[in-house]
Design a protein around this motif. Structure first.
Motif, PDB file in Angstrom:
ATOM      1  N   ILE A 161       0.802  -1.081   0.129  1.00  0.00           N
ATOM      2  CA  ILE A 161      -0.010  -0.105  -0.102  1.00  0.00           C
ATOM      3  C   ILE A 161       0.904   1.319   0.026  1.00  0.00           C
ATOM      4  O   ILE A 161       0.627   2.283  -0.679  1.00  0.00           O
ATOM      5  CB  ILE A 161      -1.080  -0.016   1.345  1.00  0.00           C
ATOM      6  N   LYS A 162       1.936   1.258   0.805  1.00  0.00           N
ATOM      7  CA  LYS A 162       2.935   2.459   0.845  1.00  0.00           C
ATOM      8  C   LYS A 162       3.293   2.901  -0.559  1.00  0.00           C
ATOM      9  O   LYS A 162       3.271   3.887  -0.939  1.00  0.00           O
ATOM     10  CB  LYS A 162       3.886   2.095   1.829  1.00  0.00           C
ATOM     11  N   GLN A 163       3.778   1.828  -1.362  1.00  0.00           N
ATOM     12  CA  GLN A 163       4.491   1.977  -2.634  1.00  0.00           C
ATOM     13  C   GLN A 163       3.100   2.223  -3.792  1.00  0.00           C
ATOM     14  O   GLN A 163       3.144   3.032  -4.458  1.00  0.00           O
ATOM     15  CB  GLN A 163       5.313   0.806  -3.256  1.00  0.00           C
ATOM     16  N   LEU A 164       2.166   1.275  -3.513  1.00  0.00           N
ATOM     17  CA  LEU A 164       1.012   1.620  -4.332  1.00  0.00           C
ATOM     18  C   LEU A 164       0.595   3.081  -4.401  1.00  0.00           C
ATOM     19  O   LEU A 164       0.362   3.799  -5.311  1.00  0.00           O
ATOM     20  CB  LEU A 164      -0.247   0.800  -4.127  1.00  0.00           C
ATOM     21  N   THR A 165       0.521   3.796  -3.067  1.00  0.00           N
ATOM     22  CA  THR A 165       0.175   5.310  -2.975  1.00  0.00           C
ATOM     23  C   THR A 165       1.060   5.957  -3.656  1.00  0.00           C
ATOM     24  O   THR A 165       0.682   6.949  -4.161  1.00  0.00           O
ATOM     25  CB  THR A 165       0.110   5.163  -1.301  1.00  0.00           C
ATOM     26  N   ALA A 166       2.484   5.607  -3.393  1.00  0.00           N
ATOM     27  CA  ALA A 166       3.686   6.748  -4.118  1.00  0.00           C
ATOM     28  C   ALA A 166       3.371   6.586  -5.651  1.00  0.00           C
ATOM     29  O   ALA A 166       3.409   7.810  -6.108  1.00  0.00           O
ATOM     30  CB  ALA A 166       4.691   6.034  -3.556  1.00  0.00           C
ATOM     31  N   VAL A 167       3.116   5.409  -5.830  1.00  0.00           N
ATOM     32  CA  VAL A 167       3.011   5.348  -7.654  1.00  0.00           C
ATOM     33  C   VAL A 167       1.937   6.032  -8.219  1.00  0.00           C
ATOM     34  O   VAL A 167       1.641   6.594  -8.748  1.00  0.00           O
ATOM     35  CB  VAL A 167       2.993   3.882  -8.280  1.00  0.00           C
ATOM     36  N   MET A 168       0.695   5.756  -7.257  1.00  0.00           N
ATOM     37  CA  MET A 168      -0.456   6.530  -7.912  1.00  0.00           C
ATOM     38  C   MET A 168      -0.624   7.880  -7.798  1.00  0.00           C
ATOM     39  O   MET A 168      -0.996   8.811  -8.497  1.00  0.00           O
ATOM     40  CB  MET A 168      -1.819   5.835  -6.879  1.00  0.00           C
ATOM     41  N   ALA A 169       0.266   8.307  -6.543  1.00  0.00           N
ATOM     42  CA  ALA A 169       0.509  10.046  -6.702  1.00  0.00           C
ATOM     43  C   ALA A 169       1.245  10.460  -7.684  1.00  0.00           C
ATOM     44  O   ALA A 169       0.704  11.635  -8.212  1.00  0.00           O
ATOM     45  CB  ALA A 169       1.136  10.106  -5.220  1.00  0.00           C
ATOM     46  N   VAL A 170       2.332   9.872  -8.189  1.00  0.00           N
ATOM     47  CA  VAL A 170       3.188  10.556  -9.051  1.00  0.00           C
ATOM     48  C   VAL A 170       2.309  10.482 -10.445  1.00  0.00           C
ATOM     49  O   VAL A 170       2.853  10.995 -11.419  1.00  0.00           O
ATOM     50  CB  VAL A 170       4.511  10.128  -9.186  1.00  0.00           C
ATOM     51  N   SER A 171       1.475   9.334 -10.665  1.00  0.00           N
ATOM     52  CA  SER A 171       0.776   9.080 -11.870  1.00  0.00           C
ATOM     53  C   SER A 171      -0.323   9.911 -12.009  1.00  0.00           C
ATOM     54  O   SER A 171      -0.918  10.355 -13.236  1.00  0.00           O
ATOM     55  CB  SER A 171       0.224   7.749 -11.786  1.00  0.00           C
ATOM     56  N   LEU A 172      -1.178  10.550 -10.716  1.00  0.00           N
ATOM     57  CA  LEU A 172      -2.398  11.129 -10.762  1.00  0.00           C
ATOM     58  C   LEU A 172      -2.300  12.598 -10.551  1.00  0.00           C
ATOM     59  O   LEU A 172      -3.199  13.529 -10.756  1.00  0.00           O
ATOM     60  CB  LEU A 172      -3.483  10.444 -10.054  1.00  0.00           C
ATOM     61  N   ILE A 173      -1.222  12.867 -10.030  1.00  0.00           N
ATOM     62  CA  ILE A 173      -1.179  14.412  -9.535  1.00  0.00           C
ATOM     63  C   ILE A 173      -1.270  15.543 -10.665  1.00  0.00           C
ATOM     64  O   ILE A 173      -1.938  16.605 -10.585  1.00  0.00           O
ATOM     65  CB  ILE A 173       0.259  14.693  -8.645  1.00  0.00           C
ATOM     66  N   ARG A 174      -1.042  14.979 -11.775  1.00  0.00           N
ATOM     67  CA  ARG A 174      -1.340  16.092 -12.957  1.00  0.00           C
ATOM     68  C   ARG A 174      -2.595  16.453 -13.301  1.00  0.00           C
ATOM     69  O   ARG A 174      -2.904  17.312 -14.035  1.00  0.00           O
ATOM     70  CB  ARG A 174      -0.342  15.509 -14.186  1.00  0.00           C
ATOM     71  N   HIS A 175      -3.452  15.339 -12.742  1.00  0.00           N
ATOM     72  CA  HIS A 175      -4.981  15.589 -12.846  1.00  0.00           C
ATOM     73  C   HIS A 175      -5.497  16.394 -11.846  1.00  0.00           C
ATOM     74  O   HIS A 175      -6.589  16.422 -11.758  1.00  0.00           O
ATOM     75  CB  HIS A 175      -5.669  14.197 -13.312  1.00  0.00           C
ATOM     76  N   GLY A 176      -4.709  16.766 -10.790  1.00  0.00           N
ATOM     77  CA  GLY A 176      -5.250  17.120  -9.766  1.00  0.00           C
ATOM     78  C   GLY A 176      -5.773  16.184  -8.494  1.00  0.00           C
ATOM     79  O   GLY A 176      -6.456  16.877  -7.774  1.00  0.00           O
ATOM     80  N   ILE A 235       0.532  18.250   0.292  1.00  0.00           N
ATOM     81  CA  ILE A 235       0.936  16.815   0.536  1.00  0.00           C
ATOM     82  C   ILE A 235       0.400  15.732  -0.479  1.00  0.00           C
ATOM     83  O   ILE A 235      -0.712  15.436  -0.808  1.00  0.00           O
ATOM     84  CB  ILE A 235      -0.055  16.523   1.862  1.00  0.00           C
ATOM     85  N   VAL A 236       1.402  15.394  -0.993  1.00  0.00           N
ATOM     86  CA  VAL A 236       1.332  14.234  -2.237  1.00  0.00           C
ATOM     87  C   VAL A 236       2.129  12.913  -1.973  1.00  0.00           C
ATOM     88  O   VAL A 236       3.313  12.996  -1.899  1.00  0.00           O
ATOM     89  CB  VAL A 236       1.846  15.032  -3.652  1.00  0.00           C
ATOM     90  N   GLY A 237       1.521  11.919  -2.158  1.00  0.00           N
ATOM     91  CA  GLY A 237       2.325  10.550  -1.918  1.00  0.00           C
ATOM     92  C   GLY A 237       2.754  10.080  -0.576  1.00  0.00           C
ATOM     93  O   GLY A 237       3.387   9.237  -0.439  1.00  0.00           O
TER      94      GLY A 237
END
Ligand SMILES: NC(=O)C1=CN([C@@H]2O[C@H](COP(=O)(O)OP(=O)(O)OC[C@H]3O[C@@H](n4cnc5c(N)ncnc54)[C@H](O)[C@@H]3O)[C@@H](O)[C@H]2O)C=CC1
Ligand SMILES: C[C@H](O)[C@@H]1OC(=O)[C@H](O)[C@@H]1O
Length: 257
Positions: A161-176, A235-237
Motif C-alpha cells: 500500500i505504501k508503494q501503491l500510494t506513491a506510484v498512484m500519487a506521481v501518476s495522478l497529480i497532473r490531474h489534480g 501533501i502528495v504521496g
C-alpha cells in the motif's frame, strides 16, 4: 463545512476506521457511499445517516475490474460524481511465517492491496473525466514499516500500500488528484482486538507506544478529513502515521495496567 457537497466512497465502512471515516465526512457535509461485505450492517448505517448516504455491499476478496467499476459507478449514480475515495477495507491473520497458509496470504493481498489498486483505478478514471481533481486515501499501517513475525501477509500488503500510494500519487497529480495514505498504530477496533486479546502482544504494543494508549477510530478519521481537504493541498504521496509515537520510540516504556 469542510467537505460540503463532495462525494466520498469509503470501503470497509460497516465498522471500525471505515465507519468512523464515513461518519466524519458525512458530518462535514459530504455524500458518502458506504462499502462493505457486511451488507445488513452497512445498509443500516447508511439508513441511520439518512440524507447523503447510500451503500454498496460486496466481497472485495473477489474484486475484479467490473466490480470496482460497478462500485464507483454507484457513487456517481447516487450523488452525481466522485471527489474522495478512502480505500480502508482490510483484514489480518496471524500465524508463524513457516506455517502461514498460502490461501490466506492470497486472500489478504486481494482485500488489502488488489482491491485498493482496482478501485483506485476506477475512481481515478471518473475523477479525470470530471476534470476537478480529487483525493484518494489508502489505509496503510505502521506495519508498512514495522515487521511483526506472525503477520507476514498483513505486513506485506501494507508495504505494498505504501508503494501503491506513491506510484498512484506521481501518476495522478497532473490531474489534480492527490493520493496519500494513513498508517495508524493500534486503534481500538474489532481488527485490533484480535491482537490485543493476547496479553503478551497487548503489553508489547503499549510498552512501545509513548502516548500510553491505543488510538480511537475518530483519531484516524480526522487525518482522513485533513488529507482530503485543501489544508493538505501540498501533501502528495505521503503516508501519515497517527500512531501515538510508536514509530519513533526505540525503547520500551512502563505499562500502566
Ligand atoms: N485497528 C488498527 O489497529 C489498525 C487498522 N488498520 C487498517 O485499517 C483498516 C480498517 O481496519 P479496522 O477498522 O481496524 O478493522 P475492522 O475489522 O474493525 O473493520 C474492517 C471492515 O472491513 C470490512 N471488510 C473486511 N473484508 C472485506 C471484504 N472482503 N470485502 C468488503 N469489506 C470487507 C469488514 O466487514 C469491516 O467492516 C484496515 O485496512 C486495517 O489494516 C491499520 C492500522 C491499525
Ligand atoms: C493488528 C495490529 O494490532 C494493528 O493493526 C495494525 O496495522 C497495527 O500494527 C496495529 O497494531
Amino acid at each position: 463545512m469542510k467537505h460540503q457537497g463532495k462525494t466520498v466512497i469509503v470501503t470497509g465502512a460497516a465498522q471500525g476506521l471505515g465507519l468512523a471515516c464515513a461518519e466524519r465526512f458525512h458530518a462535514e457535509g459530504a455524500n458518502v457511499l458506504l462499502v462493505d461485505v457486511l451488507a445488513q450492517k452497512v445498509e443500516d448505517h447508511a439508513k441511520r445517516l439518512g440524507e447523503r448516504a447510500s451503500w454498496w455491499a460486496g466481497d472485495l476478496a473477489t474484486i475484479s475490474k467490473p466490480m470496482a467499476t460497478e462500485l464507483v459507478d454507484k457513487a456517481v449514480a447516487d450523488f452525481g460524481g466522485l471527489d474522495i475515495l478512502v480505500n480502508n477495507a482490510g483484514i489480518i491473520h496471524q500465524a508463524e511465517f513457516v506455517d502461514f497458509p498460502e490461501e490466506i496470504f492470497d486472500r489478504i493481498q486481494r482485500i488489502n492491496l488488489k482491491a485498493p489498486f482496482l478501485i483506485g483505478q476506477a475512481a481515478a478514471k471518473v475523477m479525470i473525466a470530471q476534470g476537478r481533481g480529487g483525493s484518494i486515501i489508502n489505509m496503510s499501517s505502521i506495519n508498512a514499516i514495522l515487521a511483526i513475525p506472525n503477520s507476514v501477509a498483513y505486513a506485506v500488503s501494507k508495504g505494498g500500500i505504501k508503494q501503491l500510494t506513491a506510484v498512484m500519487a506521481v501518476s495522478l497529480i497532473r490531474h489534480g488528484i492527490r493520493v496519500n495514505a494513513i498508517g495508524p498504530g493500534t486503534i481500538l477496533t474489532e481488527l485490533a482486538k484480535t491482537v490485543m486479546a493476547n496479553e503478551t502482544q497487548r503489553r508489547a504494543v503499549l510498552s512501545r507506544t509513548p502516548i500510553g494508549r491505543c488510538g480511537e477510530p475518530s483519531e484516524v478519521a480526522s487525518v482522513a478529513s485533513f488529507l482530503a481537504s485543501d489544508d493538505a493541498s501540498y501533501i502528495v504521496g505521503q503516508t501519515i502515521y497517527p500512531d501515538g509515537g510508536r514509530l519513533i520510540l526505540n525503547y520500551t516504556v512502563p505499562v500502566d495496567d
